[in-house]
Scaffold this motif. Structure first.
Motif, PDB file in Angstrom:
ATOM      1  N   PHE A   7       0.847  -1.185   0.000  1.00 49.90           N
ATOM      2  CA  PHE A   7       0.000   0.000   0.000  1.00 49.90           C
ATOM      3  C   PHE A   7       0.888   1.243   0.000  1.00 49.90           C
ATOM      4  CE2 PHE A   7      -2.303   3.335   2.445  1.00 49.90           C
ATOM      5  CZ  PHE A   7      -3.334   3.549   1.543  1.00 49.90           C
ATOM      6  N   ASP A   8       0.740   2.104  -1.025  1.00 49.12           N
ATOM      7  CA  ASP A   8       1.500   3.349  -1.135  1.00 49.12           C
ATOM      8  C   ASP A   8       0.593   4.523  -0.802  1.00 49.12           C
ATOM      9  OD1 ASP A   8       3.529   1.745  -1.983  1.00 49.12           O
ATOM     10  OD2 ASP A   8       3.351   2.252  -4.102  1.00 49.12           O
ATOM     11  N   HIS A   9       1.135   5.477  -0.040  1.00 48.87           N
ATOM     12  CA  HIS A   9       0.338   6.618   0.391  1.00 48.87           C
ATOM     13  C   HIS A   9       1.278   7.796   0.667  1.00 48.87           C
ATOM     14  CE1 HIS A   9      -3.092   8.739   1.993  1.00 48.87           C
ATOM     15  NE2 HIS A   9      -2.493   8.915   3.173  1.00 48.87           N
ATOM     16  N   GLU A  10       0.720   8.998   0.630  1.00 48.10           N
ATOM     17  CA  GLU A  10       1.477  10.199   0.978  1.00 48.10           C
ATOM     18  C   GLU A  10       0.680  10.985   2.006  1.00 48.10           C
ATOM     19  OE1 GLU A  10       3.703  14.074  -1.086  1.00 48.10           O
ATOM     20  OE2 GLU A  10       2.897  12.434  -2.320  1.00 48.10           O
ATOM     21  N   LYS A  15       6.104  10.341   2.053  1.00 48.43           N
ATOM     22  CA  LYS A  15       5.679   9.215   1.236  1.00 48.43           C
ATOM     23  C   LYS A  15       5.860   7.927   2.035  1.00 48.43           C
ATOM     24  CE  LYS A  15       7.001  11.471  -3.102  1.00 48.43           C
ATOM     25  NZ  LYS A  15       7.878  11.402  -4.304  1.00 48.43           N
ATOM     26  N   THR A  16       4.844   7.090   2.029  1.00 45.47           N
ATOM     27  CA  THR A  16       4.908   5.825   2.753  1.00 45.47           C
ATOM     28  C   THR A  16       4.655   4.657   1.808  1.00 45.47           C
ATOM     29  OG1 THR A  16       2.560   5.724   3.343  1.00 45.47           O
ATOM     30  CG2 THR A  16       3.988   7.013   4.785  1.00 45.47           C
ATOM     31  N   ARG A  17       5.316   3.564   2.105  1.00 45.42           N
ATOM     32  CA  ARG A  17       5.111   2.313   1.362  1.00 45.42           C
ATOM     33  C   ARG A  17       5.078   1.180   2.381  1.00 45.42           C
ATOM     34  NH1 ARG A  17       8.840   1.287  -3.659  1.00 45.42           N
ATOM     35  NH2 ARG A  17       7.369   2.828  -4.478  1.00 45.42           N
ATOM     36  N   THR A  18       3.910   0.588   2.540  1.00 45.94           N
ATOM     37  CA  THR A  18       3.712  -0.469   3.532  1.00 45.94           C
ATOM     38  C   THR A  18       3.584  -1.813   2.830  1.00 45.94           C
ATOM     39  OG1 THR A  18       2.538   1.103   4.957  1.00 45.94           O
ATOM     40  CG2 THR A  18       2.309  -1.245   5.465  1.00 45.94           C
ATOM     41  N   PHE A  79      11.236  11.182   3.386  1.00 50.57           N
ATOM     42  CA  PHE A  79      11.088  12.563   3.850  1.00 50.57           C
ATOM     43  C   PHE A  79      11.819  13.513   2.906  1.00 50.57           C
ATOM     44  CE2 PHE A  79      10.956   9.711   7.468  1.00 50.57           C
ATOM     45  CZ  PHE A  79       9.859  10.150   8.197  1.00 50.57           C
ATOM     46  N   ASP A  80      11.111  14.503   2.420  1.00 52.40           N
ATOM     47  CA  ASP A  80      11.714  15.578   1.630  1.00 52.40           C
ATOM     48  C   ASP A  80      12.443  15.025   0.397  1.00 52.40           C
ATOM     49  OD1 ASP A  80      12.263  18.294   1.108  1.00 52.40           O
ATOM     50  OD2 ASP A  80      14.232  18.148   2.080  1.00 52.40           O
ATOM     51  N   ASP A  81      12.064  13.857  -0.074  1.00 54.56           N
ATOM     52  CA  ASP A  81      12.697  13.220  -1.235  1.00 54.56           C
ATOM     53  C   ASP A  81      14.198  13.034  -1.062  1.00 54.56           C
ATOM     54  OD1 ASP A  81      10.346  12.879  -2.681  1.00 54.56           O
ATOM     55  OD2 ASP A  81      10.467  14.885  -3.562  1.00 54.56           O
ATOM     56  N   VAL A  85      13.758   6.000   5.149  1.00 56.33           N
ATOM     57  CA  VAL A  85      13.874   5.129   6.320  1.00 56.33           C
ATOM     58  C   VAL A  85      13.112   3.833   6.038  1.00 56.33           C
ATOM     59  CG1 VAL A  85      13.403   4.857   8.780  1.00 56.33           C
ATOM     60  CG2 VAL A  85      14.068   7.100   7.874  1.00 56.33           C
ATOM     61  N   THR A  86      13.763   2.704   6.252  1.00 54.65           N
ATOM     62  CA  THR A  86      13.136   1.402   6.042  1.00 54.65           C
ATOM     63  C   THR A  86      13.201   0.600   7.335  1.00 54.65           C
ATOM     64  OG1 THR A  86      13.858   1.405   3.727  1.00 54.65           O
ATOM     65  CG2 THR A  86      13.107  -0.688   4.641  1.00 54.65           C
ATOM     66  N   LEU A  87      12.040   0.143   7.809  1.00 53.45           N
ATOM     67  CA  LEU A  87      11.951  -0.650   9.025  1.00 53.45           C
ATOM     68  C   LEU A  87      11.168  -1.917   8.717  1.00 53.45           C
ATOM     69  CD1 LEU A  87      10.998   2.208  11.516  1.00 53.45           C
ATOM     70  CD2 LEU A  87      13.271   1.219  11.173  1.00 53.45           C
TER      71      LEU A  87
END
Length: 344
Positions: A7-10, A15-18, A79-81, A85-87
């Motif tokens: 799931f991609d969202h902003e 920007k987030t990618r789950t 963040f800010d392109d 961060v990847t967890l």
């Protein structure tokens, strides 16, 4: 089986990618083996006598069923392109059934990474990851068999020059593995307490022209046995681990025209440095260099035919020497793979 949902969202400029997933493996092994003795064979004048000169022992049966389930979750935040961060986390449960007992192994492993895009064409990154792998054959292992576990730290840089079509990467890593399974007799294994490998890896990909591409890579590894209470091999290099690996590959495309499609031809070489035949570092298996080739032809816009050849000159080389049985094993000879692919 491995199923994933992404799931991609902003949200407020972030920007987030789950990614969430579940995998399942069911592996069952039934094996019967017999070990025996036979006289040597003269390689210059071989004479085979079949069963008449072989003394076989009693058959040995092995049966094992292993069922594993894994659930994992990963979150990527940009963040800010500039900062990524990847967890991630993963939970594994592995159930092993043998003829005499049942075992359960469980583990939660983690990974975390940070990438900084210093410039549009220059990025720095660091990463930490863990691994988990249960023993594949518990009944053969001396003592209490424990899952193999690993931890790796990595830092690196990626650079894409502005004036040429190329990408260069440099990485340094520190990898530690515990409870690594090693064979000591035909039917007996043991686990090495701790093995560490530090290394550098360099790779470059470059389009020399609009038709000619080139890839070159080099790796230097510094492997060491840190803990080995059963055999006292601390400080030695682990079996089958080279210090140097290198490769070069180039491919050239002849553009098609109204009557035929593109034709791409490639040629490359791989070098693997010498390795030790045992953890005691008693003798070495020599280094070797192999040549590979390929050709791909577009039959139509959506259909292409490819031929890949590994070990083009069918070179003989040793990849493993079994010290306790005084036998050596050759690597793969020439292999030709033809692929017909349709894409849309």
């Amino acid at each position: 089986m491995d199923n994933q949902l992404q799931f991609d969202h902003e949200f407020e400029g972030v920007k987030t990618r789950t990614l969430v997933g579940f995998d399942y493996n069911n592996d069952e092994v039934d094996e019967r083996s017999r070990f025996g003795t036979a006289g040597g064979i003269d390689p210059d004048n071989p004479r085979y006598c079949g069963d008449a000169c072989v003394t076989l022992g009693a058959p040995s049966d092995f049966h094992q069923k292993q069922l594993s389930r894994g659930t994992y979750l990963q979150e990527e935040l940009t963040f800010d392109d500039r900062w990524i961060v990847t967890l991630g986390g993963r939970y594994d449960e592995v159930m092993t059934d043998t003829e005499t007992d049942s075992f359960g192994d469980y583990a939660f492993t983690k990974r975390a990474g940070l990438t900084w895009k210093a410039l549009d064409n220059l990025s720095f990154y660091t990463n930490y990851s863990e691994s988990f792998e249960p023993p594949s054959s518990r009944s053969f292992i001396v003592g209490s068999a424990e899952p193999q576990e690993g931890k790796q730290y990595e830092v690196g840089v990626k650079y894409r020059p502005e004036n040429i079509d190329a990408l260069f990467t440099l990485a340094a890593f520190d990898l530690t593995q515990e409870n690594v399974t090693k064979q000591v007799t035909p039917t007996l294994y043991r686990q090495v307490g701790e093995i560490n490998v530090r290394g550098l890896e360099l790779e470059g990909k470059m389009a020399l022209t609009d038709r000619l591409n080139m890839t070159a890579a080099y790796s230097y590894w510094d492997p060491e046995i840190k803990e080995d209470g059963l055999s006292g091999n601390e400080g030695n290099r682990p079996i089958l681990v080279p210090r140097n690996i290198a490769s070069v590959w180039a491919d050239y495309t002849i553009p098609g025209n109204s009557t035929r499609g593109d034709l791409t031809m490639g040629l490359g070489t791989r070098f693997v440095g010498d390795t030790y035949i045992d953890d005691a570092n008693s003798e070495r298996a020599a280094s070797y260099t192999l040549v590979d080739a390929m050709a791909r032809y577009e039959l139509t816009r959506d259909l292409d035919l490819a031929v890949n050849v590994t070990n083009l000159f069918d070179r003989d080389y040793l990849t493993y020497v079994n010290s306790f049985s005084n036998s050596g094993f050759y690597g793969d000879g020439r292999s030709v793979l033809t692929t017909l692919r349709y894409h849309w």
